[in-house]
Scaffold this motif. Sequence first.
Motif, PDB file in Angstrom:
ATOM      1  N   VAL A  42       0.833  -1.201   0.000  1.00 31.69           N
ATOM      2  CA  VAL A  42       0.000   0.000   0.000  1.00 31.69           C
ATOM      3  C   VAL A  42       0.871   1.254   0.000  1.00 31.69           C
ATOM      4  CG1 VAL A  42      -1.676   1.341   1.309  1.00 31.69           C
ATOM      5  CG2 VAL A  42      -1.982  -1.120   1.062  1.00 31.69           C
ATOM      6  N   SER A  43       1.940   1.256   0.769  1.00 27.09           N
ATOM      7  CA  SER A  43       2.826   2.412   0.811  1.00 27.09           C
ATOM      8  C   SER A  43       3.450   2.684  -0.555  1.00 27.09           C
ATOM      9  CB  SER A  43       3.924   2.201   1.858  1.00 27.09           C
ATOM     10  OG  SER A  43       3.368   2.121   3.156  1.00 27.09           O
ATOM     11  N   CYS A  44       3.868   1.631  -1.222  1.00 33.50           N
ATOM     12  CA  CYS A  44       4.454   1.788  -2.559  1.00 33.50           C
ATOM     13  C   CYS A  44       3.405   2.254  -3.570  1.00 33.50           C
ATOM     14  CB  CYS A  44       5.095   0.485  -3.011  1.00 33.50           C
ATOM     15  SG  CYS A  44       6.615   0.061  -2.116  1.00 33.50           S
ATOM     16  N   LEU A  45       2.175   1.770  -3.421  1.00 29.02           N
ATOM     17  CA  LEU A  45       1.090   2.246  -4.284  1.00 29.02           C
ATOM     18  C   LEU A  45       0.851   3.739  -4.078  1.00 29.02           C
ATOM     19  CD1 LEU A  45      -1.734  -0.474  -4.076  1.00 29.02           C
ATOM     20  CD2 LEU A  45      -0.564   0.317  -6.163  1.00 29.02           C
ATOM     21  N   ALA A  71      10.139  -1.578   8.134  1.00 24.09           N
ATOM     22  CA  ALA A  71       9.332  -0.434   7.699  1.00 24.09           C
ATOM     23  C   ALA A  71      10.228   0.651   7.093  1.00 24.09           C
ATOM     24  CB  ALA A  71       8.536   0.120   8.873  1.00 24.09           C
ATOM     25  N   LYS A  72      11.370   0.881   7.713  1.00 28.54           N
ATOM     26  CA  LYS A  72      12.288   1.895   7.199  1.00 28.54           C
ATOM     27  C   LYS A  72      12.910   1.457   5.873  1.00 28.54           C
ATOM     28  CE  LYS A  72      13.300   3.931  11.715  1.00 28.54           C
ATOM     29  NZ  LYS A  72      14.287   4.108  12.804  1.00 28.54           N
ATOM     30  N   ARG A  73      13.079   0.141   5.690  1.00 33.05           N
ATOM     31  CA  ARG A  73      13.552  -0.362   4.387  1.00 33.05           C
ATOM     32  C   ARG A  73      12.528  -0.083   3.293  1.00 33.05           C
ATOM     33  NH1 ARG A  73      15.558  -5.908   7.213  1.00 33.05           N
ATOM     34  NH2 ARG A  73      17.736  -5.297   7.636  1.00 33.05           N
ATOM     35  N   VAL A  74      11.259  -0.206   3.637  1.00 35.50           N
ATOM     36  CA  VAL A  74      10.205   0.120   2.678  1.00 35.50           C
ATOM     37  C   VAL A  74      10.270   1.600   2.318  1.00 35.50           C
ATOM     38  CG1 VAL A  74       7.700   0.269   2.327  1.00 35.50           C
ATOM     39  CG2 VAL A  74       8.694  -1.740   3.469  1.00 35.50           C
ATOM     40  N   LEU A  75      10.483   2.450   3.307  1.00 36.16           N
ATOM     41  CA  LEU A  75      10.569   3.887   3.055  1.00 36.16           C
ATOM     42  C   LEU A  75      11.764   4.234   2.167  1.00 36.16           C
ATOM     43  CD1 LEU A  75       9.677   5.208   6.606  1.00 36.16           C
ATOM     44  CD2 LEU A  75       8.250   5.363   4.553  1.00 36.16           C
ATOM     45  N   ASP A  76      12.841   3.460   2.271  1.00 36.29           N
ATOM     46  CA  ASP A  76      13.997   3.669   1.402  1.00 36.29           C
ATOM     47  C   ASP A  76      13.619   3.469  -0.060  1.00 36.29           C
ATOM     48  OD1 ASP A  76      15.682   4.231   3.513  1.00 36.29           O
ATOM     49  OD2 ASP A  76      16.457   2.182   3.675  1.00 36.29           O
ATOM     50  N   VAL A  77      12.622   2.585  -0.294  1.00 35.16           N
ATOM     51  CA  VAL A  77      12.181   2.290  -1.650  1.00 35.16           C
ATOM     52  C   VAL A  77      11.137   3.298  -2.123  1.00 35.16           C
ATOM     53  CG1 VAL A  77      10.923   0.609  -3.091  1.00 35.16           C
ATOM     54  CG2 VAL A  77      12.680  -0.171  -1.465  1.00 35.16           C
ATOM     55  N   CYS A  78      10.115   3.539  -1.285  1.00 30.58           N
ATOM     56  CA  CYS A  78       8.983   4.348  -1.754  1.00 30.58           C
ATOM     57  C   CYS A  78       9.124   5.853  -1.487  1.00 30.58           C
ATOM     58  CB  CYS A  78       7.679   3.826  -1.167  1.00 30.58           C
ATOM     59  SG  CYS A  78       7.506   4.049   0.622  1.00 30.58           S
ATOM     60  N   LYS A  79      10.037   6.236  -0.573  1.00 24.47           N
ATOM     61  CA  LYS A  79      10.360   7.654  -0.338  1.00 24.47           C
ATOM     62  C   LYS A  79       9.201   8.487   0.209  1.00 24.47           C
ATOM     63  CE  LYS A  79      14.336   6.742  -2.285  1.00 24.47           C
ATOM     64  NZ  LYS A  79      15.525   6.477  -1.454  1.00 24.47           N
ATOM     65  N   ASP A 175       2.632 -10.840  -5.453  1.00 26.47           N
ATOM     66  CA  ASP A 175       2.937 -10.486  -6.842  1.00 26.47           C
ATOM     67  C   ASP A 175       3.088  -8.972  -6.993  1.00 26.47           C
ATOM     68  OD1 ASP A 175       2.925 -13.110  -7.698  1.00 26.47           O
ATOM     69  OD2 ASP A 175       0.852 -13.068  -8.413  1.00 26.47           O
ATOM     70  N   LEU A 176       2.185  -8.226  -6.370  1.00 28.46           N
ATOM     71  CA  LEU A 176       2.289  -6.767  -6.427  1.00 28.46           C
ATOM     72  C   LEU A 176       3.532  -6.285  -5.693  1.00 28.46           C
ATOM     73  CD1 LEU A 176      -0.648  -6.809  -7.537  1.00 28.46           C
ATOM     74  CD2 LEU A 176      -1.066  -4.772  -6.138  1.00 28.46           C
ATOM     75  N   ALA A 177       3.868  -6.948  -4.593  1.00 27.85           N
ATOM     76  CA  ALA A 177       5.056  -6.553  -3.835  1.00 27.85           C
ATOM     77  C   ALA A 177       6.314  -6.672  -4.695  1.00 27.85           C
ATOM     78  CB  ALA A 177       5.187  -7.417  -2.582  1.00 27.85           C
ATOM     79  N   CYS A 178       6.419  -7.768  -5.415  1.00 26.09           N
ATOM     80  CA  CYS A 178       7.587  -7.963  -6.296  1.00 26.09           C
ATOM     81  C   CYS A 178       7.600  -6.911  -7.404  1.00 26.09           C
ATOM     82  CB  CYS A 178       7.558  -9.369  -6.890  1.00 26.09           C
ATOM     83  SG  CYS A 178       7.825 -10.691  -5.685  1.00 26.09           S
ATOM     84  N   TYR A 179       6.448  -6.652  -7.981  1.00 24.48           N
ATOM     85  CA  TYR A 179       6.341  -5.674  -9.069  1.00 24.48           C
ATOM     86  C   TYR A 179       6.714  -4.274  -8.599  1.00 24.48           C
ATOM     87  CZ  TYR A 179       4.176  -2.674 -12.596  1.00 24.48           C
ATOM     88  OH  TYR A 179       3.944  -1.704 -13.547  1.00 24.48           O
ATOM     89  N   GLY A 181       8.664  -3.461  -6.099  1.00 23.58           N
ATOM     90  CA  GLY A 181      10.014  -3.345  -5.553  1.00 23.58           C
ATOM     91  C   GLY A 181      10.091  -3.360  -4.041  1.00 23.58           C
ATOM     92  N   VAL A 182       9.112  -3.994  -3.383  1.00 23.55           N
ATOM     93  CA  VAL A 182       9.163  -4.124  -1.925  1.00 23.55           C
ATOM     94  C   VAL A 182      10.407  -4.936  -1.546  1.00 23.55           C
ATOM     95  CG1 VAL A 182       8.006  -5.167   0.072  1.00 23.55           C
ATOM     96  CG2 VAL A 182       6.670  -3.922  -1.646  1.00 23.55           C
ATOM     97  N   PRO A 183      11.150  -4.530  -0.516  1.00 26.55           N
ATOM     98  CA  PRO A 183      12.382  -5.236  -0.134  1.00 26.55           C
ATOM     99  C   PRO A 183      12.151  -6.722   0.169  1.00 26.55           C
ATOM    100  CG  PRO A 183      12.243  -3.134   0.990  1.00 26.55           C
ATOM    101  CD  PRO A 183      10.927  -3.332   0.313  1.00 26.55           C
ATOM    102  N   ASN A 184      13.119  -7.548  -0.181  1.00 23.97           N
ATOM    103  CA  ASN A 184      13.005  -9.002   0.026  1.00 23.97           C
ATOM    104  C   ASN A 184      12.840  -9.358   1.500  1.00 23.97           C
ATOM    105  OD1 ASN A 184      13.190  -9.682  -2.693  1.00 23.97           O
ATOM    106  ND2 ASN A 184      15.417  -9.811  -2.652  1.00 23.97           N
ATOM    107  N   SER A 185      13.435  -8.572   2.384  1.00 24.73           N
ATOM    108  CA  SER A 185      13.313  -8.874   3.813  1.00 24.73           C
ATOM    109  C   SER A 185      11.862  -8.805   4.266  1.00 24.73           C
ATOM    110  CB  SER A 185      14.161  -7.904   4.643  1.00 24.73           C
ATOM    111  OG  SER A 185      13.695  -6.565   4.498  1.00 24.73           O
ATOM    112  N   VAL A 186      11.074  -7.959   3.623  1.00 20.25           N
ATOM    113  CA  VAL A 186       9.652  -7.834   3.942  1.00 20.25           C
ATOM    114  C   VAL A 186       8.862  -8.951   3.273  1.00 20.25           C
ATOM    115  CG1 VAL A 186       7.609  -6.359   3.722  1.00 20.25           C
ATOM    116  CG2 VAL A 186       9.838  -5.348   4.257  1.00 20.25           C
ATOM    117  N   ILE A 187       9.189  -9.237   2.026  1.00 23.21           N
ATOM    118  CA  ILE A 187       8.484 -10.285   1.282  1.00 23.21           C
ATOM    119  C   ILE A 187       8.712 -11.651   1.916  1.00 23.21           C
ATOM    120  CG2 ILE A 187       8.434 -11.530  -0.926  1.00 23.21           C
ATOM    121  CD1 ILE A 187       8.985  -8.855  -2.318  1.00 23.21           C
TER     122      ILE A 187
END
Length: 252
Positions: A42-45, A71-79, A175-179, A181-187
């Motif tokens: 959801v954050s990446c969306l 959570a902070k790793r996700v923020l590194d991706v989605c900004k 599938d959406l997480a991979c698309y 770019g959600v970090p592997n540690s979260v997936i």
Amino acid sequence: MKDKKIANYVDHLIEWLHEERKLRNLDGFVVGLSGGVDSAVVSCLLAKADLKNSFAVMMPCHSNAEDLVDAKRVLDVCKLDHTTVDLSATHSTFYQTVGAANLQGKIANDARVIDGNVRARLRMVTLYAIAQARNALVVGTDNQVEWQLGYFTKYGDGGVDVIPLFHLMKDDVYDLACYLGVPNSVIDKKPSGGLWESQTDEGEIGLSYAEMNRALRGESVSEETSAIIKHWHDRSQHKREMPKVPKAFADF
């Protein structure tokens, strides 16, 4: 072919989020970011939909420290713009005020489940206060499996304005997480609401997500699996309904 379908659905979700925001005449979105895969998606969306006006809130509450790291790793991706609100002291004060004896329940596990629901509701109070200040929608993170099994807290993570993952099974979420770019540690981590020590979704429900996905898609599953699905669905029907009201006074 599958990647094209995912890309099209992501575009649809982004357009839908904008339509819902405009319908309510609001400025943006607020999401609770837990470090789990659903909130990460959801954050990446939201970042793709409206990076400028989307806001993530991390809300540890006597939580596993690794969840905040993820959570902070996700923020590194989605900004996303973000804040951290540690609710641990608030949770402790709540128990001191209400009294732990009043929150025990009738059976051994009741107190633990009640406590988990308290944490979820404290988080939602926090999200709505921040969303009101930002003139924003609160975006939910529940997926179709959680919704059908009632694996969410009434007026907690279930009390939101919009639910973009509502029609997705758990494997669709991955599938959406991979698309996105959600970090592997979260997936790769075991899904958990983080409501108590060592709690996992699959452990609490008693089924793997693969089994739940198959059952809810109408595929062949064991009688035991069907019985567990029915148990969780039936006992949580009240969560999926609006509050009941009596006949109107004028009718008497």
